[in-house]
Design an enzyme around this catalytic site. Structure first.
Site, PDB file in Angstrom:
ATOM      1  N   ASP A 173       0.951  -1.164   0.098  1.00  0.00           N
ATOM      2  CA  ASP A 173      -0.029   0.131  -0.048  1.00  0.00           C
ATOM      3  C   ASP A 173       0.938   1.180  -0.058  1.00  0.00           C
ATOM      4  OD1 ASP A 173      -1.426   2.240   0.770  1.00  0.00           O
ATOM      5  OD2 ASP A 173      -3.133   0.877   1.348  1.00  0.00           O
ATOM      6  N   HIS A 174       0.977   2.024  -1.150  1.00  0.00           N
ATOM      7  CA  HIS A 174       2.310   2.882  -1.319  1.00  0.00           C
ATOM      8  C   HIS A 174       2.003   4.003  -0.250  1.00  0.00           C
ATOM      9  CE1 HIS A 174      -0.311   5.169  -4.040  1.00  0.00           C
ATOM     10  NE2 HIS A 174       0.731   6.080  -3.760  1.00  0.00           N
ATOM     11  N   HIS A 236      -6.003   2.849   0.863  1.00  0.00           N
ATOM     12  CA  HIS A 236      -4.931   4.087   1.093  1.00  0.00           C
ATOM     13  C   HIS A 236      -5.763   4.626   2.556  1.00  0.00           C
ATOM     14  CE1 HIS A 236      -3.052   2.963  -2.078  1.00  0.00           C
ATOM     15  NE2 HIS A 236      -3.385   3.904  -2.991  1.00  0.00           N
TER      16      HIS A 236
HETATM   17  C1  BG6 Z   1      -3.440   4.920  -6.442  1.00  0.00           C
HETATM   18  C2  BG6 Z   1      -4.655   5.008  -7.307  1.00  0.00           C
HETATM   19  O1  BG6 Z   1      -3.150   3.699  -5.545  1.00  0.00           O
HETATM   20  O2  BG6 Z   1      -3.131   5.904  -5.790  1.00  0.00           O
HETATM   21  C3  BG6 Z   1      -4.658   6.308  -8.286  1.00  0.00           C
HETATM   22  O3  BG6 Z   1      -4.796   3.761  -7.851  1.00  0.00           O
HETATM   23  C4  BG6 Z   1      -4.430   7.338  -7.356  1.00  0.00           C
HETATM   24  O4  BG6 Z   1      -6.078   6.279  -8.818  1.00  0.00           O
HETATM   25  C5  BG6 Z   1      -3.028   7.242  -6.560  1.00  0.00           C
HETATM   26  O5  BG6 Z   1      -4.118   8.424  -8.324  1.00  0.00           O
HETATM   27  C6  BG6 Z   1      -2.736   8.235  -5.587  1.00  0.00           C
HETATM   28  O6  BG6 Z   1      -1.293   8.256  -5.189  1.00  0.00           O
HETATM   29  P1  BG6 Z   1      -0.462   9.482  -4.704  1.00  0.00           P
HETATM   30  O7  BG6 Z   1       0.587   8.754  -4.034  1.00  0.00           O
HETATM   31  O8  BG6 Z   1      -0.467  10.333  -5.861  1.00  0.00           O
HETATM   32  O9  BG6 Z   1      -1.445  10.286  -3.645  1.00  0.00           O
END
Ligand code: BG6
Length: 497
Positions: A173-174, A236
């Site tokens: 989960d980045h 997230h």
């Molecule tokens: C991803 C989603 O997991 O997270 C995308 O699939 C989204 O739709 C992205 O744009 C958002 O990540 P960050 O790090 O740019 O907030």
């Protein structure tokens, strides 16, 4: 100290977008910081035929600057869906191991469509490549989506657990890899002043926003089967709720922290029946002009059906039914084509019990704003005396910004997460039981939307903060969402779709 043991990182989906945009740049950065082991190689896997050197050339053309990591890249063409192709992979790994004197430790990164999450681990296990019996470790990293509802999430977990032990599975989960997200734990548990107030007696409500100004871009085909609830909220945003709401772990260890997050997820009050319409607002962006520029509506995006009812915005009011949070609403929202890109957590403290001074704004209602991105930092809003006659309160800010630190370098999420996996630390990865608990919360909402077409889908013009209905969701006349900037749409009508 470099605690990373020698290994080979095998990337399935090696010519794909994720590998080019995130994984290789993260590896290049780790190489620059001397955090990769001495004996290390990356073996890219894909159907496209490349030699080692043409693969390096292809990757190099996507890197901003030349990196030494290129020399560590190798390539093996195969079809990951065909079990008969795996002995070839095993042979190639043996050769690399011998040639580069690397131990039989492997990370298998599945940067592939989720439809391959069953077949790849099964085929690897069949030829013994996932076995740790020889004393060497084997880890598998997978990317979301971890299922599309509770049933498929359970199926995925049990199919992975047939080939692997839970400690070998790393679910990315980045958001957990973001420095500012990890700082939520440090802010809470290394400061004496916040934790005593961090409960239902002092906190009025918590607000979490993750907005994006971009639309779905080229991902319409994927997104239309997902929607904001699955794409952002189930993973997230609920992880953010977990970190804000968890009890202090007994120690900083992967299991201790993830046990506490799981307990939060298990305490979510199910939203069902009439509450779905009241506590969950969904929206879809429609065309408008933003600062004079014309923005297409979601249904006009490439890969999106003209009648699509997929939500690009969702706001949820949720309760955590436990001792600490009983009765405190958590308002969370996310959406595409909102006025700007911001992710922040706002903790709203109770007002003073009695109003002594005339105030404007949030003078007697303190807020702690944890800014995840951009302008990473923390802001405490408090009331102070307006200069001059009388006692009037005005709102003031105590502001900490990462960029003011002498070392303001913020590592990219994938960099931290890849390194953690190399070091066998799964703290910042989602555990299977928590993933299922998060789906258990989201599932009744998805089912209600599927089964009851009368639940409204609100159209909101691009460049606005989502459906008007969401604006009035927060209870209490004096409260509303924090709007990091104004609506930017020049035109466009809110409507029901
Ligand atoms: C991803 C989603 O997991 O997270 C995308 O699939 C989204 O739709 C992205 O744009 C958002 O990540 P960050 O790090 O740019 O907030």
């Amino acid at each position: 100290m470099n605690r990373t043991s020698d290994h080979i990182l095998v990337i399935f989906g090696a010519s794909g977008d994720l590998t080019r945009r995130k994984l290789i740049p993260a590896l290049a950065e780790l190489k620059k910081l001397k955090l990769l082991p001495n004996n290390f190689a990356v073996l890219g896997i894909g159907r496209t035929v490349y030699s080692d050197s043409s693969y390096r050339d292809m990757i190099s053309s996507h890197l901003e600057e030349r990196s030494d990591v290129l020399e560590m890249l190798y390539y093996h063409a195969m079809d990951p869906e065909k079990s008969e192709d795996y002995p070839g992979l095993q042979k190639r790994l043996e050769e690399l191991k011998g040639q580069l004197k690397i131990d039989a430790n492997y990370i298998f990164y599945l940067a592939t469509p989720p439809s391959l999450y069953g077949v790849i681990p099964t085929s690897l296990a069949d030829i013994g490549l996932l076995s740790e019996d020889n004393g060497f470790w084997k880890r598998v990293i997978i990317e979301k989506p971890f299922g599309t509802d509770i049933d498929s999430a359970r199926e995925l977990n049990s199919s992975l657990l047939m080939q692997l032990k839970e400690h070998q599975i790393y679910r990315i989960d980045h958001y957990l890899g973001k420095e500012t997200v990890q700082n939520v734990l440090v802010t809470r548990f290394s400061n004496g002043i916040f934790e005593p107030l961090w409960n239902r007696n002092f906190i009025h409500h918590v607000e979490i926003t993750s907005s994006e100004s971009l639309g779905v871009g080229t991902r319409g085909g994927y997104y239309d089967h997902s929607g904001a609830l699955r794409d952002m909220l189930q993973n997230h945003l609920l992880q953010l709720v977990g970190l804000v709401a968890m009890e202090p772990p007994t120690v900083i260890s992967s299991d201790a922290i993830r046990n506490e997050v799981l307990k939060v997820f298990q305490s979510f009050r199910t939203i069902e029946g009439e509450d779905i319409e009241r506590h969950v607002i969904r929206g879809q962006y429609i065309s408008s002009h933003v600062r004079g520029e014309s923005m297409a509506g979601y249904r006009d995006e490439k890969g999106v059906p003209g009648e699509s009812r997929t939500e690009t915005f969702v706001a949820v009011k949720l309760f955590i039914d436990n001792w600490r949070w009983g009765g405190v609403p958590f308002y969370i929202r996310t959406g595409k084509r909102l006025p700007n890109r911001v992710t922040e957590i706002v903790v709203h403290f109770n007002p003073t019990p009695h109003t002594l001074f005339a105030s404007e704004g949030t003078g007697n209602r303190n807020q702690l704003v944890i800014r995840i991105q951009p302008d990473e930092g923390i802001l405490l809003k408090f009331g102070m005396k307006e200069q001059g006659a009388g006692f009037k309160v005005q709102e003031a800010n105590m502001d900490f910004l990462y960029k003011d630190l002498s070392d303001s370098y913020i590592p990219e999420a994938y960099q931290r997460l890849l390194l953690d996996c190399m070091q066998g630390d799964s703290t910042l990865y989602a555990r299977g039981d928590a993933v299922e608990a998060a789906w258990r919360f989201v599932d009744p909402i998805l089912k209600a939307w599927q089964n009851d077409p009368a639940i409204p889908l609100h159209g909101y013009p691009c460049g606005t903060w989502g459906p008007e209905m969401a604006d009035s969701m927060i209870e209490g006349a004096e409260y509303t969402w924090r709007y990091p900037c104004k609506n930017l749409a020049d035109d466009g009508l809110y409507c029901e779709l």
